[in-house]
Design a protein around this motif. Structure first.
Motif, PDB file in Angstrom:
ATOM      1  N   ASN A  20       0.872  -1.173   0.000  1.00  0.00           N
ATOM      2  CA  ASN A  20       0.000   0.000   0.000  1.00  0.00           C
ATOM      3  C   ASN A  20       0.906   1.219   0.000  1.00  0.00           C
ATOM      4  O   ASN A  20       1.196   1.808   1.040  1.00  0.00           O
ATOM      5  CB  ASN A  20      -0.923  -0.005   1.221  1.00  0.00           C
ATOM      6  CG  ASN A  20      -1.872   1.166   1.212  1.00  0.00           C
ATOM      7  OD1 ASN A  20      -2.175   1.721   0.163  1.00  0.00           O
ATOM      8  ND2 ASN A  20      -2.337   1.563   2.371  1.00  0.00           N
ATOM      9  N   ILE A  44      -1.547  -7.779  -3.442  1.00  0.00           N
ATOM     10  CA  ILE A  44      -2.502  -6.678  -3.358  1.00  0.00           C
ATOM     11  C   ILE A  44      -1.661  -5.407  -3.348  1.00  0.00           C
ATOM     12  O   ILE A  44      -0.892  -5.176  -2.423  1.00  0.00           O
ATOM     13  CB  ILE A  44      -3.371  -6.754  -2.097  1.00  0.00           C
ATOM     14  CG1 ILE A  44      -4.164  -8.061  -2.067  1.00  0.00           C
ATOM     15  CG2 ILE A  44      -4.313  -5.531  -2.033  1.00  0.00           C
ATOM     16  CD1 ILE A  44      -4.880  -8.316  -0.756  1.00  0.00           C
ATOM     17  N   SER A  46      -1.904  -1.333  -3.633  1.00  0.00           N
ATOM     18  CA  SER A  46      -2.832  -0.203  -3.591  1.00  0.00           C
ATOM     19  C   SER A  46      -2.040   1.072  -3.343  1.00  0.00           C
ATOM     20  O   SER A  46      -0.831   1.041  -3.168  1.00  0.00           O
ATOM     21  CB  SER A  46      -3.892  -0.421  -2.514  1.00  0.00           C
ATOM     22  OG  SER A  46      -3.290  -0.595  -1.249  1.00  0.00           O
ATOM     23  N   GLY A  47      -2.746   2.201  -3.371  1.00  0.00           N
ATOM     24  CA  GLY A  47      -2.069   3.483  -3.254  1.00  0.00           C
ATOM     25  C   GLY A  47      -1.558   3.976  -4.597  1.00  0.00           C
ATOM     26  O   GLY A  47      -0.676   4.816  -4.671  1.00  0.00           O
ATOM     27  N   LEU A  53      -1.428   3.826 -13.221  1.00  0.00           N
ATOM     28  CA  LEU A  53      -1.859   2.432 -13.226  1.00  0.00           C
ATOM     29  C   LEU A  53      -1.206   1.628 -14.341  1.00  0.00           C
ATOM     30  O   LEU A  53      -0.706   0.525 -14.107  1.00  0.00           O
ATOM     31  CB  LEU A  53      -3.381   2.331 -13.320  1.00  0.00           C
ATOM     32  CG  LEU A  53      -3.932   0.906 -13.395  1.00  0.00           C
ATOM     33  CD1 LEU A  53      -3.599   0.128 -12.113  1.00  0.00           C
ATOM     34  CD2 LEU A  53      -5.431   0.926 -13.638  1.00  0.00           C
ATOM     35  N   ILE A  70      -8.952  -5.130 -10.714  1.00  0.00           N
ATOM     36  CA  ILE A  70      -8.548  -3.744 -10.446  1.00  0.00           C
ATOM     37  C   ILE A  70      -9.732  -3.035  -9.807  1.00  0.00           C
ATOM     38  O   ILE A  70     -10.840  -3.063 -10.346  1.00  0.00           O
ATOM     39  CB  ILE A  70      -8.120  -3.017 -11.737  1.00  0.00           C
ATOM     40  CG1 ILE A  70      -6.918  -3.728 -12.357  1.00  0.00           C
ATOM     41  CG2 ILE A  70      -7.815  -1.551 -11.456  1.00  0.00           C
ATOM     42  CD1 ILE A  70      -6.548  -3.241 -13.743  1.00  0.00           C
ATOM     43  N   CYS A  71      -9.487  -2.429  -8.664  1.00  0.00           N
ATOM     44  CA  CYS A  71     -10.527  -1.677  -7.956  1.00  0.00           C
ATOM     45  C   CYS A  71     -10.234  -0.186  -8.083  1.00  0.00           C
ATOM     46  O   CYS A  71      -9.077   0.224  -8.039  1.00  0.00           O
ATOM     47  CB  CYS A  71     -10.560  -2.069  -6.480  1.00  0.00           C
ATOM     48  SG  CYS A  71     -10.979  -3.802  -6.219  1.00  0.00           S
ATOM     49  N   SER A  72     -11.288   0.607  -8.221  1.00  0.00           N
ATOM     50  CA  SER A  72     -11.146   2.048  -8.385  1.00  0.00           C
ATOM     51  C   SER A  72     -11.895   2.787  -7.296  1.00  0.00           C
ATOM     52  O   SER A  72     -12.972   2.366  -6.890  1.00  0.00           O
ATOM     53  CB  SER A  72     -11.715   2.490  -9.737  1.00  0.00           C
ATOM     54  OG  SER A  72     -11.055   1.823 -10.790  1.00  0.00           O
ATOM     55  N   TRP A  76      -7.694   6.862  -7.109  1.00  0.00           N
ATOM     56  CA  TRP A  76      -6.799   5.801  -6.649  1.00  0.00           C
ATOM     57  C   TRP A  76      -7.205   4.451  -7.202  1.00  0.00           C
ATOM     58  O   TRP A  76      -8.376   4.214  -7.477  1.00  0.00           O
ATOM     59  CB  TRP A  76      -6.792   5.747  -5.121  1.00  0.00           C
ATOM     60  CG  TRP A  76      -6.270   7.013  -4.527  1.00  0.00           C
ATOM     61  CD1 TRP A  76      -7.008   8.061  -4.062  1.00  0.00           C
ATOM     62  CD2 TRP A  76      -4.904   7.386  -4.382  1.00  0.00           C
ATOM     63  NE1 TRP A  76      -6.183   9.063  -3.621  1.00  0.00           N
ATOM     64  CE2 TRP A  76      -4.877   8.674  -3.809  1.00  0.00           C
ATOM     65  CE3 TRP A  76      -3.696   6.765  -4.670  1.00  0.00           C
ATOM     66  CZ2 TRP A  76      -3.706   9.332  -3.517  1.00  0.00           C
ATOM     67  CZ3 TRP A  76      -2.520   7.435  -4.373  1.00  0.00           C
ATOM     68  CH2 TRP A  76      -2.526   8.694  -3.809  1.00  0.00           C
ATOM     69  N   ARG A  77      -6.206   3.585  -7.358  1.00  0.00           N
ATOM     70  CA  ARG A  77      -6.450   2.238  -7.861  1.00  0.00           C
ATOM     71  C   ARG A  77      -5.773   1.222  -6.945  1.00  0.00           C
ATOM     72  O   ARG A  77      -4.741   1.493  -6.328  1.00  0.00           O
ATOM     73  CB  ARG A  77      -5.897   2.057  -9.283  1.00  0.00           C
ATOM     74  CG  ARG A  77      -6.446   3.035 -10.298  1.00  0.00           C
ATOM     75  CD  ARG A  77      -7.946   2.825 -10.542  1.00  0.00           C
ATOM     76  NE  ARG A  77      -8.472   3.795 -11.480  1.00  0.00           N
ATOM     77  CZ  ARG A  77      -9.096   4.920 -11.144  1.00  0.00           C
ATOM     78  NH1 ARG A  77      -9.244   5.252  -9.883  1.00  0.00           N
ATOM     79  NH2 ARG A  77      -9.573   5.731 -12.062  1.00  0.00           N
ATOM     80  N   ALA A  78      -6.355   0.035  -6.907  1.00  0.00           N
ATOM     81  CA  ALA A  78      -5.771  -1.113  -6.220  1.00  0.00           C
ATOM     82  C   ALA A  78      -5.787  -2.279  -7.195  1.00  0.00           C
ATOM     83  O   ALA A  78      -6.718  -2.420  -7.989  1.00  0.00           O
ATOM     84  CB  ALA A  78      -6.540  -1.453  -4.967  1.00  0.00           C
ATOM     85  N   VAL A  79      -4.754  -3.101  -7.136  1.00  0.00           N
ATOM     86  CA  VAL A  79      -4.614  -4.219  -8.060  1.00  0.00           C
ATOM     87  C   VAL A  79      -4.459  -5.508  -7.264  1.00  0.00           C
ATOM     88  O   VAL A  79      -3.648  -5.574  -6.346  1.00  0.00           O
ATOM     89  CB  VAL A  79      -3.379  -4.026  -8.971  1.00  0.00           C
ATOM     90  CG1 VAL A  79      -3.182  -5.238  -9.873  1.00  0.00           C
ATOM     91  CG2 VAL A  79      -3.507  -2.758  -9.791  1.00  0.00           C
TER      92      VAL A  79
END
Length: 85
Positions: A20, A44, A46-47, A53, A70-72, A76-79
């Motif tokens: 993160n 995971i 993130s940040g 991305l 991929i979360c938005s 910000w995005r997290a993979v």
């Protein structure tokens, strides 16, 4: 305090690796991350600011990882990534 380098020296593998932190650091550690993961382990990350991305995804892919999800959230995005089989 201990950092990723200390974990890497132990030569252990983990079910989950969590990062993160900003894209620059994820990209810099991309070559090390797969070595820390068990064969069916997950990353995971993130940040990640939205504009960075693609750079993160390219670095992960170049080191044998692929994005599973991929979360938005706003900018910000997290993979969630796994080893390429």
């Amino acid at each position: 305090s201990r950092g990723l380098g200390d974990v890497y020296k132990r030569q252990r593998q983990y079910d989950i690796v969590l990062a993160n932190i900003v894209a620059n650091v994820i990209i810099a550690f991309a070559p090390v991350i797969p070595q820390l993961m068990k064969p069916d382990g997950k990353l995971i990350a993130s940040g990640i600011i939205a504009d960075r991305l693609d750079e993160v995804l390219d670095a992960l892919k170049a080191n044998g990882l692929e994005a599973v999800e991929i979360c938005s959230g706003e900018d910000w995005r997290a993979v969630l990534a796994a080893k390429i089989s």
